[in-house]
Design a protein around this motif. Structure first.
Motif, PDB file in Angstrom:
ATOM      1  N   UNK A 284      26.132  29.763   9.064  1.00 45.29           N
ATOM      2  CA  UNK A 284      26.715  30.985   8.510  1.00 45.29           C
ATOM      3  C   UNK A 284      25.791  31.649   7.508  1.00 45.29           C
ATOM      4  N   UNK A 285      24.798  30.916   7.029  1.00 44.68           N
ATOM      5  CA  UNK A 285      24.034  31.369   5.870  1.00 44.68           C
ATOM      6  C   UNK A 285      24.867  31.099   4.618  1.00 44.68           C
ATOM      7  N   UNK A 286      24.203  31.089   3.492  1.00 47.83           N
ATOM      8  CA  UNK A 286      24.889  30.823   2.216  1.00 47.83           C
ATOM      9  C   UNK A 286      25.732  32.042   1.844  1.00 47.83           C
ATOM     10  N   UNK A 287      26.970  31.795   1.412  1.00 52.29           N
ATOM     11  CA  UNK A 287      27.878  32.882   1.069  1.00 52.29           C
ATOM     12  C   UNK A 287      28.935  32.408   0.076  1.00 52.29           C
ATOM     13  N   UNK A 288      29.589  33.365  -0.564  1.00 50.13           N
ATOM     14  CA  UNK A 288      30.695  33.104  -1.498  1.00 50.13           C
ATOM     15  C   UNK A 288      31.942  33.748  -0.901  1.00 50.13           C
ATOM     16  N   UNK A 289      33.033  33.009  -0.908  1.00 46.65           N
ATOM     17  CA  UNK A 289      34.295  33.538  -0.391  1.00 46.65           C
ATOM     18  C   UNK A 289      34.973  34.402  -1.444  1.00 46.65           C
ATOM     19  N   UNK A 290      35.124  35.667  -1.127  1.00 48.42           N
ATOM     20  CA  UNK A 290      35.741  36.650  -2.019  1.00 48.42           C
ATOM     21  C   UNK A 290      37.263  36.528  -2.037  1.00 48.42           C
ATOM     22  N   UNK A 291      37.830  36.015  -0.946  1.00 48.35           N
ATOM     23  CA  UNK A 291      39.283  35.939  -0.780  1.00 48.35           C
ATOM     24  C   UNK A 291      39.712  34.519  -0.412  1.00 48.35           C
ATOM     25  N   UNK A 292      40.997  34.197  -0.675  1.00 48.17           N
ATOM     26  CA  UNK A 292      41.585  32.993  -0.100  1.00 48.17           C
ATOM     27  C   UNK A 292      41.484  33.125   1.414  1.00 48.17           C
ATOM     28  N   UNK A 293      41.342  31.995   2.108  1.00 43.34           N
ATOM     29  CA  UNK A 293      41.169  32.088   3.556  1.00 43.34           C
ATOM     30  C   UNK A 293      41.728  30.876   4.278  1.00 43.34           C
ATOM     31  N   UNK A 294      41.997  31.078   5.568  1.00 43.79           N
ATOM     32  CA  UNK A 294      42.461  30.042   6.481  1.00 43.79           C
ATOM     33  C   UNK A 294      41.464  29.977   7.626  1.00 43.79           C
ATOM     34  N   UNK A 295      41.112  28.766   8.043  1.00 44.84           N
ATOM     35  CA  UNK A 295      40.221  28.566   9.190  1.00 44.84           C
ATOM     36  C   UNK A 295      41.028  27.919  10.313  1.00 44.84           C
ATOM     37  N   UNK A 296      40.921  28.502  11.503  1.00 45.31           N
ATOM     38  CA  UNK A 296      41.586  27.977  12.691  1.00 45.31           C
ATOM     39  C   UNK A 296      40.496  27.616  13.706  1.00 45.31           C
ATOM     40  N   UNK A 297      40.181  26.316  13.854  1.00 45.73           N
ATOM     41  CA  UNK A 297      39.169  25.932  14.841  1.00 45.73           C
ATOM     42  C   UNK A 297      39.625  26.284  16.256  1.00 45.73           C
ATOM     43  N   UNK A 298      38.709  26.855  17.026  1.00 49.40           N
ATOM     44  CA  UNK A 298      38.964  27.192  18.425  1.00 49.40           C
ATOM     45  C   UNK A 298      38.494  26.037  19.306  1.00 49.40           C
ATOM     46  N   UNK A 299      37.450  25.358  18.881  1.00 48.77           N
ATOM     47  CA  UNK A 299      36.904  24.214  19.607  1.00 48.77           C
ATOM     48  C   UNK A 299      36.818  23.027  18.664  1.00 48.77           C
ATOM     49  N   UNK A 300      36.734  21.839  19.226  1.00 46.43           N
ATOM     50  CA  UNK A 300      36.420  20.652  18.440  1.00 46.43           C
ATOM     51  C   UNK A 300      34.942  20.723  18.061  1.00 46.43           C
ATOM     52  N   UNK A 301      34.584  20.122  16.939  1.00 46.88           N
ATOM     53  CA  UNK A 301      33.178  20.098  16.574  1.00 46.88           C
ATOM     54  C   UNK A 301      32.929  19.453  15.233  1.00 46.88           C
ATOM     55  N   UNK A 302      31.665  19.381  14.861  1.00 51.88           N
ATOM     56  CA  UNK A 302      31.248  18.804  13.590  1.00 51.88           C
ATOM     57  C   UNK A 302      30.507  19.867  12.791  1.00 51.88           C
TER      58      UNK A 302
ATOM     59  N   UNK B 190      21.706  33.493   8.229  1.00 59.29           N
ATOM     60  CA  UNK B 190      22.816  33.505   9.174  1.00 59.29           C
ATOM     61  C   UNK B 190      22.271  33.557  10.591  1.00 59.29           C
ATOM     62  N   UNK B 191      22.646  32.554  11.389  1.00 59.08           N
ATOM     63  CA  UNK B 191      22.257  32.541  12.793  1.00 59.08           C
ATOM     64  C   UNK B 191      23.489  32.497  13.687  1.00 59.08           C
ATOM     65  N   UNK B 192      24.638  32.098  13.129  1.00 56.76           N
ATOM     66  CA  UNK B 192      25.884  32.105  13.893  1.00 56.76           C
ATOM     67  C   UNK B 192      26.320  33.556  14.092  1.00 56.76           C
ATOM     68  N   UNK B 193      27.125  33.783  15.119  1.00 58.31           N
ATOM     69  CA  UNK B 193      27.610  35.130  15.414  1.00 58.31           C
ATOM     70  C   UNK B 193      28.991  35.338  14.816  1.00 58.31           C
ATOM     71  N   UNK B 194      29.126  36.353  13.975  1.00 59.79           N
ATOM     72  CA  UNK B 194      30.403  36.705  13.359  1.00 59.79           C
ATOM     73  C   UNK B 194      30.921  37.972  14.023  1.00 59.79           C
ATOM     74  N   UNK B 195      32.149  37.904  14.539  1.00 63.10           N
ATOM     75  CA  UNK B 195      32.768  39.057  15.189  1.00 63.10           C
ATOM     76  C   UNK B 195      34.081  39.363  14.472  1.00 63.10           C
ATOM     77  N   UNK B 196      34.136  40.499  13.767  1.00 63.73           N
ATOM     78  CA  UNK B 196      35.379  40.885  13.104  1.00 63.73           C
ATOM     79  C   UNK B 196      36.349  41.347  14.185  1.00 63.73           C
ATOM     80  N   UNK B 197      37.489  40.654  14.271  1.00 63.69           N
ATOM     81  CA  UNK B 197      38.486  40.963  15.295  1.00 63.69           C
ATOM     82  C   UNK B 197      39.545  41.935  14.792  1.00 63.69           C
ATOM     83  N   UNK B 198      39.778  41.902  13.475  1.00 65.77           N
ATOM     84  CA  UNK B 198      40.785  42.789  12.880  1.00 65.77           C
ATOM     85  C   UNK B 198      40.497  42.895  11.387  1.00 65.77           C
ATOM     86  N   UNK B 199      40.689  44.094  10.843  1.00 65.65           N
ATOM     87  CA  UNK B 199      40.592  44.258   9.394  1.00 65.65           C
ATOM     88  C   UNK B 199      41.477  45.420   8.974  1.00 65.65           C
ATOM     89  N   UNK B 200      42.248  45.179   7.915  1.00 68.05           N
ATOM     90  CA  UNK B 200      43.043  46.238   7.299  1.00 68.05           C
ATOM     91  C   UNK B 200      43.084  45.967   5.798  1.00 68.05           C
TER      92      UNK B 200
END
Length: 94
Positions: A29-47, A3-13
């Motif tokens: 992000x590094x290799x990972x497994x998604x534990x939960x269903x999730x939604x991604x909202x892009x903040x910037x355009x990108x590839x 993982x080299x990208x920066x992850x900032x938890x903004x909210x958790x409950x």
């Protein structure tokens, strides 16, 4: 890749976790497994390049504000394959 990208938890409950991911070009992000269903909202355009455990790479174009959802259980690594910084918000549904 680690993982080299920066992850900032903004909210958790007990119901949701909201994490902002910020990537410079070629950061991951590094290799990972998604534990939960999730939604991604892009903040910037990108590839991105999404790398699965078997090495398959799927390229994606992200557009700011154009969200998408995925089910739990997916295993992958996400790399910013563009030439500019990339950011998205990931909303995990616990």
């Amino acid at each position: 890749m680690t993982t080299t990208a920066r992850a900032t938890v903004q909210h958790e409950d007990e119901r949701v976790r909201v994490t902002r991911w910020d990537f410079e070009p070629q950061e991951s992000t590094g290799r990972h497994v998604h534990e939960y269903n999730y939604v991604v909202v892009p903040v910037t355009d990108g590839q991105t390049g999404v790398i699965t455990p078997d090495g398959t790479v799927t390229s994606s174009e992200l557009r700011a504000g154009q969200s998408y959802a995925r089910p739990a259980g997916g295993e992958h690594e996400v790399v910013n394959t563009g030439t500019a910084p990339l950011a998205f918000v990931e909303i995990e549904l616990k």
